[in-house]
Scaffold this active site. Sequence first.
Site, PDB file in Angstrom:
ATOM      1  N   GLU A   1       0.796  -1.242   0.000  1.00 44.31           N
ATOM      2  CA  GLU A   1       0.000   0.000   0.000  1.00 44.31           C
ATOM      3  C   GLU A   1       0.823   1.284   0.000  1.00 44.31           C
ATOM      4  O   GLU A   1       0.613   2.162   0.833  1.00 44.31           O
ATOM      5  CB  GLU A   1      -0.952  -0.013   1.198  1.00 44.31           C
ATOM      6  CG  GLU A   1      -1.834  -1.253   1.223  1.00 44.31           C
ATOM      7  CD  GLU A   1      -2.792  -1.309   2.411  1.00 44.31           C
ATOM      8  OE1 GLU A   1      -2.597  -0.558   3.385  1.00 44.31           O
ATOM      9  OE2 GLU A   1      -3.724  -2.131   2.359  1.00 44.31           O
TER      10      GLU A   1
ATOM     11  N   GLU B   1      -5.895 -10.934  -1.168  1.00 46.12           N
ATOM     12  CA  GLU B   1      -6.776 -10.679  -0.018  1.00 46.12           C
ATOM     13  C   GLU B   1      -8.237 -10.621  -0.462  1.00 46.12           C
ATOM     14  O   GLU B   1      -8.965  -9.678  -0.162  1.00 46.12           O
ATOM     15  CB  GLU B   1      -6.387  -9.361   0.661  1.00 46.12           C
ATOM     16  CG  GLU B   1      -4.920  -9.292   1.051  1.00 46.12           C
ATOM     17  CD  GLU B   1      -4.534  -8.028   1.811  1.00 46.12           C
ATOM     18  OE1 GLU B   1      -5.425  -7.322   2.320  1.00 46.12           O
ATOM     19  OE2 GLU B   1      -3.327  -7.748   1.890  1.00 46.12           O
TER      20      GLU B   1
HETATM   21  C1  GLA Z   1      -4.978  -4.640   4.185  1.00 42.38           C
HETATM   22  C2  GLA Z   1      -3.735  -5.386   4.615  1.00 42.38           C
HETATM   23  C3  GLA Z   1      -4.067  -6.669   5.289  1.00 42.38           C
HETATM   24  C4  GLA Z   1      -5.219  -6.531   6.234  1.00 42.38           C
HETATM   25  C5  GLA Z   1      -6.395  -5.949   5.525  1.00 42.38           C
HETATM   26  C6  GLA Z   1      -7.585  -5.841   6.430  1.00 42.38           C
HETATM   27  O1  GLA Z   1      -5.522  -5.061   3.028  1.00 42.38           O
HETATM   28  O2  GLA Z   1      -2.841  -5.643   3.581  1.00 42.38           O
HETATM   29  O3  GLA Z   1      -2.955  -7.089   6.008  1.00 42.38           O
HETATM   30  O4  GLA Z   1      -4.871  -5.732   7.329  1.00 42.38           O
HETATM   31  O5  GLA Z   1      -6.025  -4.681   5.092  1.00 42.38           O
HETATM   32  O6  GLA Z   1      -7.672  -6.848   7.344  1.00 42.38           O
END
Ligand code: GLA
Length: 349
Positions: free
Chosen positions: A150, A256
């Site tokens: 990020e 994710e």
């Molecule tokens: C982001 C992070 C993850 C997690 C999610 C929410 O996407 O990369 O590690 O913290 O947020 O759980």
Amino acid sequence: MSLKKTYEPYFKIGAAISGWNLKTPSHMELVKEEFSTFTAENDMKPMFFLDWEANLAHPERYDKEPAINPGKAVPFLEFAKEKGIPMRGHTLAWHNQTPKWFFYRNYDAEGELADRELMLARLEHYIHSVLDYVQTNYPGVIYAWDVVNEAVDEGDFRQRSLWYKILGKEYVFKAFEFARKYAAPGVALFYNDYETAQAWKRDFIIEEILKPLMEKGLVDGMGMQSHLLMDHPNMEDYRTALEMYGALGLEIHITELDMHNADPSRESMHRLAERYQELFRILIDAKKKGLANVTSVTFWDLLDETSWLSGFRRERSYPLLFQEGPGGRENPGRCERKEAYYSVLKAVG
Ligand code: GLA
């Protein structure tokens, strides 16, 4: 039939696992039955990998060489090793879930921010220690790392990140340089982010991060987090982005995956199943046509009941393929497969 068997010809399929999952036998049965990879939801983030006690008690000793404490990570690594399920490592450099003191001189969050030289020393030492620890004690267990998470926001590098405040965008490139230096051969290095189908963000990541990293041979893959909503992003935008990252020749991991959905009614769970099927068809199609080399797809969390989304969205979410059995959390029995589970199986073929 299982997800891992069904998807074996295409990519690994996984879930993020929490400490709670690890302690609950029915949850771990599900992991063993269905998944060919997993990620520790939290316990390998800097916040948990850094040794708070040692660093804060002896800042003079650890100022340039932060101490780590792998205690939280060990049960995940042990499970992976014992059951032969490879893990994604998540994550090395992130603005979030990294203690504030890590960015300050003498680890004193009330004091002065560290300068460039000190922060680079800490970054290198941290990455070196974490990779050495897992590679020495659990060789071959981690096949990919999210090196930087990020780094992009609001049309630019994320300005409010303390990494950025101290090092500017250099932190991204240095993190990959250090990861490449210390990663065992064959361990793939990923850039990971959310909203990666959004046009400006996609283009920024490609031009400002991936291409410059590729020129130096420092990156192996793009991680599309894929925290999706029921009506966002549009699947054509998702496909376009997937193919654009794919066209770079990098590996693609969906890291994710979930779809926020606060309505558990049968119709709504049917729409969830359809949307998952559409997404998996896009992934398989891109893989088959050689348009995106998707090698791993990980759901963010295992069960609706353990999804982070209910907390984050402040309403109960039903975003995944599985739910607790009838005994609930207190008396967990065999976990239940939702319609979305069967629709993801059917997306193949
Ligand atoms: C982001 C992070 C993850 C997690 C999610 C929410 O996407 O990369 O590690 O913290 O947020 O759980």
